[in-house]
Scaffold this active site. Structure first.
Site, short mmCIF file in Angstrom:
data_model
loop_
_atom_site.label_atom_id
_atom_site.label_comp_id
_atom_site.label_asym_id
_atom_site.label_seq_id
_atom_site.Cartn_x
_atom_site.Cartn_y
_atom_site.Cartn_z
N LYS A 1 0.91 -1.27 0.05
CA LYS A 1 0.06 0.10 -0.14
C LYS A 1 0.81 1.15 0.04
O LYS A 1 0.67 2.11 -0.80
CB LYS A 1 -0.97 -0.04 1.40
CG LYS A 1 -1.98 -1.07 1.07
CD LYS A 1 -2.64 -1.33 2.62
CE LYS A 1 -3.59 -2.50 2.15
NZ LYS A 1 -4.32 -3.05 3.46
N GLN B 1 -4.33 -2.12 10.03
CA GLN B 1 -4.24 -3.37 9.37
C GLN B 1 -4.87 -4.37 10.21
O GLN B 1 -4.35 -4.39 11.51
CB GLN B 1 -2.86 -3.52 8.76
CG GLN B 1 -2.52 -4.79 8.48
CD GLN B 1 -3.09 -4.95 6.75
OE1 GLN B 1 -3.25 -3.94 6.22
NE2 GLN B 1 -3.77 -6.01 6.60
N ASP C 1 -11.20 1.85 4.62
CA ASP C 1 -11.41 0.70 4.39
C ASP C 1 -12.92 0.34 4.33
O ASP C 1 -13.36 -0.78 3.92
CB ASP C 1 -10.88 -0.05 5.57
CG ASP C 1 -9.63 -0.87 5.42
OD1 ASP C 1 -9.15 -1.29 4.31
OD2 ASP C 1 -8.73 -1.15 6.53
#
Length: 291
Positions: free
Chosen positions: A52, A96, A119
Site C-alpha cells: 500500500k 491493518q 477501509d
C-alpha cells in the site's frame, strides 16, 4: 475462458488516479494523504501494508506508516487513532487487520473517524452502503465490482452465490451485488460452512464469489459450465517443488474449475491487486470530501 486480470486493471486504475493527482498538484491543491497503522510483525500484514505504501508513492500520494510493536496496548493504539482522526493533513487511514489478540478489533474499528475510514469498515459506512447511500465501500468487494464492470461481465438477473459471510467480504458483497448498479441487480445466495447441500447450490450459480477461507475448496464438480468465478482466498500451500517451499492458492481449485469457467480470477494477481487500487480510490474520495 477469460482471465479476469486484476493486476492489469489495478494498474489502469492507478494510472487514472495518478493523472488526477498531477492535476491536483498543478493547481497547488492538497495532495491525498493515506496513513496506515501496523501492530506487530505478522508477515502477511507487513507485506500488504508495504504494498500500500509503495502504491501511494507510485501514484503521487503522501503516505505515513505507523509501525507499532506487538505488545502495544489497546489504550495506546486508540490514542494513535485519535491523533490521526484529528490530524487535518491525513485524508484517510487504515488499521491493518488482524490485530494482536489482546486488542478488541471492534472497539478499534469503531474509534476510526467514519469520514477517514477508507477501509469502509465503520458501522456508519456499512449502514450507508446497505442503504445504497454514498459511502466508502469495503475495498475488496469494491474491487470485485470494478473488475466485473471493466470486463463487462453481465450480472443483471444472474444467480450469484457468495461463499462466506465475513464483514470484510462476504456480507458486503452480497448486499452490493443485489443492489441496482451496473455490477449488481443479481439474485444473491450466501452460503457458509454450515450450509447443507452446498454443492447443489453452487451448481445453480451463474457467478460465484469464493471467500470461504478454505484452500481449493471449490471443485470442478461443484460448478456448471459457463460460470464466472471470483476467487478471494489466498493461502500458502506447502510445495517442495517451489524455491520458497510453498505456492499460493485460492479458495478455488483452479485446475478443475477453470475448464468450466467463462471468466475466472487467478491467485495471485486477481482480487488482491484490486483491493489496494480501491483503497487508493477511497482515499482520493476522502480527500475530495474534505477539500
Amino acid at each position: 475462458m477469460i482471465i479476469l486480470d486484476g493486476k492489469k486493471v489495478s494498474n489502469d486504475i492507478k494510472e487514472e488516479i495518478a493523472a488526477e493527482v498531477k492535476q491536483i498538484k498543478a493547481k497547488g491543491e492538497k495532495v491525498p494523504h493515506l496513513a496506515a497503522i501496523l501492530v506487530g510483525t505478522d508477515g502477511a500484514s507487513m507485506t500488504y501494508v508495504n504494498a500500500k505504501v509503495k502504491a501511494c508513492e507510485k501514484i503521487g500520494f503522501n503516505s505515513t506508516l505507523i509501525d507499532l510493536p506487538e505488545e502495544t496496548t489497546e489504550a495506546v493504539l486508540l490514542e494513535k487513532i485519535q491523533e490521526l482522526n484529528t490530524n487535518p493533513d491525513i485524508d484517510g487511514f487504515i488499521v491493518q487487520l488482524p490485530l494482536p489478540k489482546h486488542i478488541d478489533e471492534q472497539k478499534v474499528l469503531m474509534a476510526v473517524d467514519a469520514d477517514k475510514d477508507v477501509d469502509g469498515f465503520h458501522p456508519t459506512n456499512v449502514g450507508k452502503m446497505a442503504l445504497d447511500l454514498p459511502s466508502f465501500l469495503p475495498a475488496t468487494p469494491y474491487g470485485i465490482l470494478e473488475l466485473l464492470e471493466r470486463y463487462e461481465v453481465e450480472t443483471s438477473g444472474k444467480n450469484v452465490v457468495v461463499m462466506g459471510r465475513s464483514h470484510i467480504v462476504g456480507r458486503p458483497m452480497s448486499i452490493l451485488m443485489s443492489q441496482k448498479r451496473k455490477a449488481g441487480d443479481a439474485t444473491v445466495t450466501v452460503v457458509h460452512s454450515r450450509t447443507k447441500d452446498l454443492a447443489e447450490i453452487t451448481k445453480q450459480a451463474d457467478i460465484i464469489v469464493a471467500a470461504i477461507g478454505i484452500s481449493e475448496f471449490l471443485k470442478g464438480d461443484m460448478v456448471k459450465d459457463g460460470v464466472v468465478i471470483i476467487d478471494v482466498g489466498i493461502t500458502r500451500v506447502p510445495d517442495e517443488t517451489k524455491e520458497r517451499g510453498y505456492r499460493l492458492a485460492g479458495d478455488v481449485d483452479f485446475e478443475s474449475v477453470s475448464p468450466k469457467a467463462s471468466y475466472i480470477t487467478p491467485v495471485p494477481g486477481g482480487v488482491g491487486p484490486m483491493t489496494i487500487a480501491m483503497l487508493l480510490k477511497n482515499t482520493l474520495l476522502a480527500r475530495d470530501i474534505r477539500s
